[in-house]
Design a protein around this motif. Structure first.
Motif, PDB file in Angstrom:
ATOM      1  N   SER A 128     -26.870  49.626  64.100  1.00  0.00           N
ATOM      2  CA  SER A 128     -27.828  49.926  65.157  1.00  0.00           C
ATOM      3  C   SER A 128     -29.086  50.478  64.504  1.00  0.00           C
ATOM      4  O   SER A 128     -29.022  51.481  63.792  1.00  0.00           O
ATOM      5  N   ALA A 129     -30.204  49.817  64.746  1.00  0.00           N
ATOM      6  CA  ALA A 129     -31.480  50.248  64.167  1.00  0.00           C
ATOM      7  C   ALA A 129     -32.417  50.687  65.286  1.00  0.00           C
ATOM      8  O   ALA A 129     -32.619  49.953  66.254  1.00  0.00           O
ATOM      9  N   LYS A 130     -32.950  51.878  65.157  1.00  0.00           N
ATOM     10  CA  LYS A 130     -33.979  52.364  66.074  1.00  0.00           C
ATOM     11  C   LYS A 130     -35.285  52.378  65.305  1.00  0.00           C
ATOM     12  O   LYS A 130     -35.438  53.116  64.336  1.00  0.00           O
ATOM     13  N   ARG A 146     -35.077  42.375  62.610  1.00  0.00           N
ATOM     14  CA  ARG A 146     -33.747  41.768  62.489  1.00  0.00           C
ATOM     15  C   ARG A 146     -33.711  40.799  61.303  1.00  0.00           C
ATOM     16  O   ARG A 146     -32.765  40.782  60.520  1.00  0.00           O
ATOM     17  N   GLY A 147     -34.771  39.995  61.155  1.00  0.00           N
ATOM     18  CA  GLY A 147     -34.850  39.054  60.043  1.00  0.00           C
ATOM     19  C   GLY A 147     -34.854  39.760  58.693  1.00  0.00           C
ATOM     20  O   GLY A 147     -34.184  39.326  57.756  1.00  0.00           O
ATOM     21  N   THR A 163     -22.908  42.983  62.774  1.00  0.00           N
ATOM     22  CA  THR A 163     -23.933  42.480  63.689  1.00  0.00           C
ATOM     23  C   THR A 163     -25.072  43.498  63.709  1.00  0.00           C
ATOM     24  O   THR A 163     -24.870  44.689  63.478  1.00  0.00           O
ATOM     25  N   VAL A 164     -26.253  43.015  63.989  1.00  0.00           N
ATOM     26  CA  VAL A 164     -27.441  43.869  63.945  1.00  0.00           C
ATOM     27  C   VAL A 164     -27.998  44.021  65.354  1.00  0.00           C
ATOM     28  O   VAL A 164     -28.226  43.033  66.055  1.00  0.00           O
ATOM     29  N   LYS A 165     -28.195  45.265  65.769  1.00  0.00           N
ATOM     30  CA  LYS A 165     -28.761  45.574  67.077  1.00  0.00           C
ATOM     31  C   LYS A 165     -30.032  46.390  66.840  1.00  0.00           C
ATOM     32  O   LYS A 165     -30.005  47.400  66.135  1.00  0.00           O
TER      33      LYS A 165
END
Length: 175
Positions: A128-130, A146-147, A163-165
């Motif tokens: 999870s990225a903020k 995301r890329g 997975t990337v959020k």
């Protein structure tokens, strides 16, 4: 390779409590052997325990506390913690520390144009990225971050690809 954290805090607390109890028993035994007045008198403890009934509130509370403490120690010993080393693909048994893994992904997210700051969390199989930006128009920023993270994941090549959020936080629009 999945190194798990050591259970040093519960083990240390248990060892310290047992050490203190053993030291108290040893000091009282030496005091009794030397004929001095012990810190804790056996007669006082025996009388207090003899007068206590199983149906009283004090044994029930003490038993409940000991049972909860035992369950907490048992669960901390049995349940696995977060892995400290995450396995990587390849023929060699290799891994990356959790801290360096997140650091390199945070760096990849921060290099995207328009990103002021990035915070990443790794939970189970999800990152999870903020992302914080100063832009008011955030079109395409989520895809760019995301890329960048996924390109870095391709370079790292983890055994289990998360997975990337992405969540983008931008200031309010000026209009």
């Amino acid at each position: 390779m999945k190194r798990r954290p050591r259970r040093s805090i519960p083990a240390t607390l248990t060892a310290v409590v047992l050490l203190l109890a053993c030291a108290l028993v040893a000091v009282v035994a030496v005091q009794m052997l030397l004929g001095e007045t012990p810190w804790v008198r056996y007669d006082t403890v025996a009388d207090a325990l003899h007068d206590t009934r199983w149906s009283d509130l004090a044994p029930a509370i003490a038993g409940g506390l000991v049972a909860v403490l035992g369950l907490v120690l048992l669960m901390s010993a049995v349940l696995p913690g977060k892995p400290t080393v995450l396995p990587l693909q390849g023929e060699l048994d290799s891994g990356a520390s959790r801290r360096s893994y997140l650091s390199t992904l945070r760096t990849a997210a921060s290099t995207v144009d328009g990103v002021a700051a990035a915070k990443l969390k790794l939970k189970h199989r999800r990152i999870s990225a903020k992302v914080k930006t100063e832009r008011t128009n955030t079109d395409g920023l989520t895809d760019a971050v995301r890329g960048a993270i996924e390109r870095r994941l391709d370079q790292i090549d983890p055994a289990v690809r998360p997975t990337v959020k992405i969540k983008v936080h931008a200031p309010r629009s000026a209009s």
